[in-house]
Scaffold this motif. Structure first.
Motif, mmCIF file in Angstrom:
data_model
loop_
_atom_site.group_PDB
_atom_site.id
_atom_site.type_symbol
_atom_site.label_atom_id
_atom_site.label_comp_id
_atom_site.label_asym_id
_atom_site.label_seq_id
_atom_site.Cartn_x
_atom_site.Cartn_y
_atom_site.Cartn_z
ATOM 1 N N ARG A 26 54.747 -0.681 31.008
ATOM 2 C CA ARG A 26 54.454 -2.096 31.198
ATOM 3 C C ARG A 26 55.730 -2.844 31.560
ATOM 4 O O ARG A 26 56.829 -2.345 31.299
ATOM 5 C CB ARG A 26 53.819 -2.691 29.944
ATOM 6 C CG ARG A 26 54.723 -2.700 28.717
ATOM 7 C CD ARG A 26 53.907 -2.981 27.469
ATOM 8 N NE ARG A 26 52.899 -1.955 27.275
ATOM 9 C CZ ARG A 26 51.783 -2.135 26.564
ATOM 10 N NH1 ARG A 26 51.555 -3.295 25.980
ATOM 11 N NH2 ARG A 26 50.910 -1.157 26.437
ATOM 12 N N TYR A 30 56.989 -7.479 28.260
ATOM 13 C CA TYR A 30 55.898 -7.215 27.324
ATOM 14 C C TYR A 30 56.198 -6.069 26.364
ATOM 15 O O TYR A 30 55.322 -5.678 25.583
ATOM 16 C CB TYR A 30 54.603 -6.950 28.086
ATOM 17 C CG TYR A 30 54.158 -8.157 28.882
ATOM 18 C CD1 TYR A 30 53.838 -9.347 28.248
ATOM 19 C CD2 TYR A 30 54.093 -8.114 30.268
ATOM 20 C CE1 TYR A 30 53.452 -10.469 28.973
ATOM 21 C CE2 TYR A 30 53.703 -9.226 31.001
ATOM 22 C CZ TYR A 30 53.392 -10.402 30.347
ATOM 23 O OH TYR A 30 53.011 -11.509 31.063
ATOM 24 N N LYS A 32 57.957 -4.674 22.992
ATOM 25 C CA LYS A 32 58.034 -5.386 21.718
ATOM 26 C C LYS A 32 59.338 -5.141 20.976
ATOM 27 O O LYS A 32 59.895 -4.048 21.001
ATOM 28 C CB LYS A 32 56.852 -4.998 20.831
ATOM 29 C CG LYS A 32 55.519 -5.525 21.339
ATOM 30 C CD LYS A 32 54.393 -5.274 20.354
ATOM 31 C CE LYS A 32 53.091 -5.895 20.849
ATOM 32 N NZ LYS A 32 51.978 -5.713 19.870
ATOM 33 N N THR A 37 56.496 -9.442 21.515
ATOM 34 C CA THR A 37 56.979 -9.143 22.865
ATOM 35 C C THR A 37 58.273 -9.903 23.166
ATOM 36 O O THR A 37 58.544 -10.961 22.594
ATOM 37 C CB THR A 37 55.939 -9.510 23.929
ATOM 38 O OG1 THR A 37 55.722 -10.923 23.908
ATOM 39 C CG2 THR A 37 54.627 -8.770 23.703
ATOM 40 N N ASP A 63 48.434 -10.172 36.252
ATOM 41 C CA ASP A 63 49.041 -9.833 34.962
ATOM 42 C C ASP A 63 47.942 -9.651 33.913
ATOM 43 O O ASP A 63 47.176 -10.578 33.632
ATOM 44 C CB ASP A 63 50.000 -10.947 34.539
ATOM 45 C CG ASP A 63 50.825 -10.577 33.317
ATOM 46 O OD1 ASP A 63 50.240 -10.160 32.309
ATOM 47 O OD2 ASP A 63 52.059 -10.728 33.382
ATOM 48 N N TYR A 65 48.614 -8.603 30.715
ATOM 49 C CA TYR A 65 49.169 -8.663 29.372
ATOM 50 C C TYR A 65 49.265 -10.090 28.827
ATOM 51 O O TYR A 65 49.014 -10.335 27.643
ATOM 52 C CB TYR A 65 50.566 -8.022 29.355
ATOM 53 C CG TYR A 65 50.563 -6.590 29.812
ATOM 54 C CD1 TYR A 65 50.155 -5.572 28.960
ATOM 55 C CD2 TYR A 65 50.961 -6.246 31.098
ATOM 56 C CE1 TYR A 65 50.148 -4.241 29.381
ATOM 57 C CE2 TYR A 65 50.953 -4.929 31.535
ATOM 58 C CZ TYR A 65 50.541 -3.923 30.670
ATOM 59 O OH TYR A 65 50.519 -2.624 31.079
ATOM 60 N N PHE A 66 49.629 -11.035 29.676
ATOM 61 C CA PHE A 66 49.844 -12.402 29.199
ATOM 62 C C PHE A 66 48.607 -13.003 28.532
ATOM 63 O O PHE A 66 48.742 -13.634 27.473
ATOM 64 C CB PHE A 66 50.306 -13.297 30.356
ATOM 65 C CG PHE A 66 50.607 -14.706 29.932
ATOM 66 C CD1 PHE A 66 51.809 -15.010 29.303
ATOM 67 C CD2 PHE A 66 49.684 -15.723 30.131
ATOM 68 C CE1 PHE A 66 52.091 -16.305 28.894
ATOM 69 C CE2 PHE A 66 49.948 -17.020 29.731
ATOM 70 C CZ PHE A 66 51.164 -17.313 29.106
ATOM 71 N N LEU A 69 48.316 -12.686 24.733
ATOM 72 C CA LEU A 69 49.325 -13.251 23.834
ATOM 73 C C LEU A 69 48.906 -14.620 23.312
ATOM 74 O O LEU A 69 48.160 -15.352 23.973
ATOM 75 C CB LEU A 69 50.667 -13.389 24.561
ATOM 76 C CG LEU A 69 51.266 -12.133 25.198
ATOM 77 C CD1 LEU A 69 52.597 -12.483 25.866
ATOM 78 C CD2 LEU A 69 51.440 -11.024 24.174
#
Length: 235
Positions: A26, A30, A32, A37, A63, A65-66, A69
């Motif tokens: 990733r 992102y 951690k 993150t 995207d 992943y965002f 969050l």
């Protein structure tokens, strides 16, 4: 004087990159550190500054992943679509600032720099307000600098006097940065940071000394160092 709806300062975070050098599944923003993150560490710290009211994050259109969050549901965080290069992402965020806010100043900060110090941001803001142009956090070069040739051999030693490592945040007046960056991009100039766009336009931003712990996560080993700095600061 800004109204209650207008933040005193806005921070822009270009975060559309893939971070291929991290050799991860990733983008590096992102990954951690201590269960959070890198992007969250960075943005939450920016928002903890008393003068920064909004953070605009430029991320890739696809995207995945965002949205997962907590940042995606923070009313002080605004998402815009980033571009193929850092400068394109910054321009996308600047367009949003120009169209939606009347704030005079903007800070641009790397998503992969979670270890900056708020005291350094204070110093940068003070310097920018005084010089009316802006500046960047940076650190004087202390290592011996070598220029290599195309075969990977030393060509010559570079005089390190007056040489600095450029950090972020970088802070400028919104319209000044917008005009310089758009002009440079239209002219096909290679822009590696916001200060280089100002330099191209004939402006000399101020160098504001910051702490060397303000590292940019680019290699896998940088995660451990960033984790150390974050733990130290919290401790």
């Amino acid at each position: 004087m800004l109204s209650n709806q207008q933040p005193q300062l806005i921070a822009v975070v270009p975060a559309a990159g893939v971070g291929s050098r991290m050799r991860s599944d990733r983008p590096k923003q992102y990954l951690k550190i201590h269960g959070i993150t890198v992007l969250e560490h960075t943005v939450n710290k920016l928002l903890s500054h008393k003068l920064i009211g909004k953070v605009i994050i430029a991320i890739s259109e696809n995207d995945e992943y965002f949205p997962k969050l907590d940042l995606a549901r923070n009313p002080d965080v605004i998402r815009v679509v980033g571009g193929g290069e850092r400068a394109d992402s910054v321009m996308s965020a600047l367009r949003y600032v120009v169209n939606h806010f009347s704030t005079e100043w903007v800070l641009v900060h790397d998503a992969a720099r979670p270890c900056f110090q708020l005291s350094d941001v204070d110093t940068l803001i003070d310097a920018s307000f005084k010089n009316h142009i802006g500046g960047i956090l940076a650190s004087p070069v202390t290592d011996t600098m070598k220029r290599g040739d195309t075969s990977g051999r030393i060509e010559h030693t570079i005089d390190r006097r007056d040489m600095w490592h450029a950090f972020t945040p970088q802070m400028f007046k919104v319209k000044l940065l917008f005009n310089a960056l758009s002009g440079a991009l239209d002219s096909g100039v290679s822009i590696t940071d916001e200060a280089s766009a100002l330099e191209w336009s004939g402006t000399k931003p101020e160098l504001v000394k910051g702490q060397t712990s303000n590292i940019k996560i680019t290699q896998p080993e940088d995660l451990a160092l960033a984790a150390f700095y974050i733990s130290r600061d919290k401790g």
